[in-house]
Design an enzyme around this catalytic site. Sequence first.
Site, PDB file in Angstrom:
ATOM      1  N   LYS A 135      39.667  46.381  44.113  1.00 34.00           N
ATOM      2  CA  LYS A 135      39.996  45.892  42.776  1.00 34.00           C
ATOM      3  C   LYS A 135      39.324  44.538  42.626  1.00 34.00           C
ATOM      4  O   LYS A 135      39.667  43.581  43.310  1.00 34.00           O
ATOM      5  CB  LYS A 135      41.509  45.771  42.615  1.00 34.00           C
ATOM      6  CG  LYS A 135      41.915  45.362  41.228  1.00 34.00           C
ATOM      7  CD  LYS A 135      43.406  45.516  41.033  1.00 34.00           C
ATOM      8  CE  LYS A 135      43.817  45.232  39.617  1.00 34.00           C
ATOM      9  NZ  LYS A 135      43.514  43.882  39.161  1.00 34.00           N
ATOM     10  N   GLU A 156      33.482  45.701  35.684  1.00 36.89           N
ATOM     11  CA  GLU A 156      33.994  44.345  35.849  1.00 36.89           C
ATOM     12  C   GLU A 156      32.820  43.390  35.996  1.00 36.89           C
ATOM     13  O   GLU A 156      31.861  43.702  36.697  1.00 36.89           O
ATOM     14  CB  GLU A 156      34.862  44.329  37.121  1.00 36.89           C
ATOM     15  CG  GLU A 156      35.831  43.214  37.205  1.00 36.89           C
ATOM     16  CD  GLU A 156      37.176  43.533  36.525  1.00 36.89           C
ATOM     17  OE1 GLU A 156      37.303  44.581  35.849  1.00 36.89           O
ATOM     18  OE2 GLU A 156      38.080  42.699  36.659  1.00 36.89           O
ATOM     19  N   LYS A 206      42.854  56.269  42.472  1.00 36.88           N
ATOM     20  CA  LYS A 206      42.897  57.209  41.348  1.00 36.88           C
ATOM     21  C   LYS A 206      42.981  58.631  41.860  1.00 36.88           C
ATOM     22  O   LYS A 206      42.386  58.954  42.899  1.00 36.88           O
ATOM     23  CB  LYS A 206      41.617  57.090  40.512  1.00 36.88           C
ATOM     24  CG  LYS A 206      41.458  55.787  39.823  1.00 36.88           C
ATOM     25  CD  LYS A 206      40.154  55.761  39.059  1.00 36.88           C
ATOM     26  CE  LYS A 206      39.911  54.349  38.557  1.00 36.88           C
ATOM     27  NZ  LYS A 206      38.530  54.140  38.166  1.00 36.88           N
ATOM     28  N   CYS A 212      58.617   9.516  24.791  1.00 35.46           N
ATOM     29  CA  CYS A 212      59.013   8.613  23.700  1.00 35.46           C
ATOM     30  C   CYS A 212      60.365   7.947  23.945  1.00 35.46           C
ATOM     31  O   CYS A 212      60.763   7.058  23.197  1.00 35.46           O
ATOM     32  CB  CYS A 212      59.040   9.361  22.363  1.00 35.46           C
ATOM     33  SG  CYS A 212      60.426  10.512  22.215  1.00 35.46           S
TER      34      CYS A 212
HETATM   35  S1  IVH Z   1      39.970  51.273  37.002  1.00 34.96           S
HETATM   36  C1  IVH Z   1      42.513  53.178  33.487  1.00 34.96           C
HETATM   37  N1  IVH Z   1      38.836  50.077  39.014  1.00 34.96           N
HETATM   38  O1  IVH Z   1      41.971  45.875  37.017  1.00 34.96           O
HETATM   39  C2  IVH Z   1      42.271  52.085  34.417  1.00 34.96           C
HETATM   40  N2  IVH Z   1      39.949  48.730  37.406  1.00 34.96           N
HETATM   41  O2  IVH Z   1      44.916  45.874  36.518  1.00 34.96           O
HETATM   42  C3  IVH Z   1      40.851  51.832  34.633  1.00 34.96           C
HETATM   43  N3  IVH Z   1      39.810  46.332  37.852  1.00 34.96           N
HETATM   44  O3  IVH Z   1      41.847  45.596  33.604  1.00 34.96           O
HETATM   45  C4  IVH Z   1      40.592  50.701  35.509  1.00 34.96           C
HETATM   46  N4  IVH Z   1      38.609  46.482  39.666  1.00 34.96           N
HETATM   47  O4  IVH Z   1      39.707  45.149  34.750  1.00 34.96           O
HETATM   48  C5  IVH Z   1      39.548  49.919  37.897  1.00 34.96           C
HETATM   49  N5  IVH Z   1      37.734  49.155  40.816  1.00 34.96           N
HETATM   50  C6  IVH Z   1      38.442  49.007  39.710  1.00 34.96           C
HETATM   51  C7  IVH Z   1      38.827  47.729  39.234  1.00 34.96           C
HETATM   52  C8  IVH Z   1      39.596  47.634  38.071  1.00 34.96           C
HETATM   53  C9  IVH Z   1      39.210  45.661  38.823  1.00 34.96           C
HETATM   54  C10 IVH Z   1      40.615  45.681  36.785  1.00 34.96           C
HETATM   55  C11 IVH Z   1      40.384  46.170  35.404  1.00 34.96           C
HETATM   56  C12 IVH Z   1      41.747  46.313  34.787  1.00 34.96           C
HETATM   57  C13 IVH Z   1      42.652  45.746  35.806  1.00 34.96           C
HETATM   58  C14 IVH Z   1      43.939  46.527  35.816  1.00 34.96           C
END
Ligand code: IVH
Length: 681
Positions: free
Chosen positions: A121, A180, A296, A417
Amino acid sequence: MEEKEKIISEIKKLRREIERHNYLYYVLSQPEISDAEYDALFYRLKELESKYPEFDDENSPTHRVGAEPAKEFPTVEHTTPLLSLDKATTYEEFLEFHNRVLKFVGANDLFQSVEYTATPKLDGLSIRLRYENGALMLGATRGDGFHGEDITQNIRTIRNLPHYLLDEAENLSIIEFRGEVVIHKNDFQRLNDELEANGEKKFVSARNAAAGSLRQLDPKITAKRPLRAYIYEILYCEGKDFKNHWEQLAFIRDVGLPVVPEAALCPSPEEVKRYFERAEKNRENLPFETDGVVIKVNDIALQEKMGLVSHHPRWAIAWKFSAEEVITTLIDVQWNVTRNGFVTPVAIMEPVFVAGATISRATLHNEDQIAKLGIKIGDKIVIRRAGDVIPEVIRPLPELRTGNERDIIFPKNCPVCGAPLFKLEDDIYRRCPNKSCPAVIAETIKHFVSRKAFDIEGIGDKQVETLLGAGLIRDAADLFLLKPEQLIPLERWGKKLAEKVVANIKARKKIPLDRFIYALGIPGVGSHLAEVLAHNFRSIDALKNASFDELVNINEIGPATAESIIKFFRDEHNERLLKKMKKLGIEIESPAEEATEQKPLAGKTFVFTGTLSSMSRSEAEKLVKKLGGKASSSVSKKTDFVVVGENPGSKYQKAIQLGIKILSEEEFFKFIEQFSNYNAR
Ligand code: IVH
């Protein structure tokens, strides 16, 4: 071939070739040609483009240096919402997620394990990209998930993002991605060193640096920042179906995009756990900041079956690394006065490095929290910071006391104040009653000029303090009276800057109603409610005269906010300020009537009653509005549809009485689904 065609053909070939070499260099790190050869191609293209400006193209690689500055970023509606992710912080929580997934797996498939994809992430900024027939046409921020900002010109400067996809994608009319934007850790260090050497302000984290650089109005500045993008989702693809997410990731790579690195297929929850543990250990070795792992469901059919709940999909989860905790010393407690007069405690600490940044201030929340923690000045304290979250004080370590610690004294008088503070029964903060308290005035003006409000470039917190200190302004309206000659004698203001800032202020004399409402700083009214109010009342006078009933009848306005709005406009002080601004020629623009006629739900009014299971009522209403329909909170003869969730209220009875068409939640979503490709932009 005609001469012109030859030239176009050469230009096109050069662009493709340069893009291919960019890809080899920035994405694969496998350059095929020398820098000199690359430069030769680049200059040849530049030469042709300047000789034949009619063939120039915004997507040409020569445009990576940045286009002309923009005045503002236009808003774009996202054709597919950019959702958020549900969170887990422990393996147990991940297993809860896994069990929810299993419920959707058919009985026949239960013996087959669920396959997951796992990726780091990234701690950056979420973006949406749209390519049409292979060419980059739009880059946008995530915004609230439904609307973002069009930052295409800035996105075009990102070195590792191609302006054209590789051949595989050429005949895809529309494909949209999500990814990102980040700054690598070493680049961040270098950038900060450079800023410091130039006497400019450093960024506190790589994420802030990425965000600040991407939201620059001048793309030439963005072009100089070491931004990189990584793509992790296909949001929409016309004419192509994917069986699983793994295939999507491969496709992202095949069309030449920088796919999120370190992705793995995990055939079982135990594999996911191993991936997580490895990722947490390996975090330091990655070039970018990460704050967890995104997991996922791999199978797209299963993803579709699982669907969404309110703001996130059911088929994915962010398993976050544990927040970092460190120990430091509490040196002092400062009392801050907010623009609403609340007096809040801030811990002043010995600077300490935690989760990627050096921190010397943290919130102590409120007095009750301080009492509960039993914290003293001089204590060793544990502080925690996760990603971009505000650092907080978790607990003191009384076992390390020396005896020299002092109690924290809550102020009886305003620290700015001196007015005696008061506290109402349910208040968690003491309050300064003085409307003319310098802190309240300063904070109110800082809010007024802030980005979502008047957004006055060149006037930030520091400048507000300077102007107040010099006696040049006493309230927000005074800003509009400033003259360059008054600013020039101030420290650091040259003639040019002074003139520019005064021009910036003047340019903001015309302001959209929602921004104006937000700028007023009515307690409880943030930018979203400001938009709702602007939409419902359409003028500041109408809002000013709104009754309590009118206000609470609006879906998102509760009684407390309604009271707060009424109280705000009754206040003499505020009334005077509004009059003053009117006199100064502030022109408030009411929101444009949306061109709804061509939209599929134009002219149709929906009322929702009861609880919906797959999204919140306000999200369903947003959907209706996006498609041009109206969402109302009460049923009347004018209502076209009443959508009934679980435990519906009296609106359901009324709909039956009036003979209005009733839809179940399922019927509603089926009905809406036929417009899912509707492009509302
Ligand atoms: S998948 C439907 N993959 O995390 C969800 N998000 O907490 C699709 N993010 O706003 C997102 N790295 O900006 C996905 N490898 C990654 C990610 C990622 C960072 C961020 C993304 C999102 C936030 C969610």
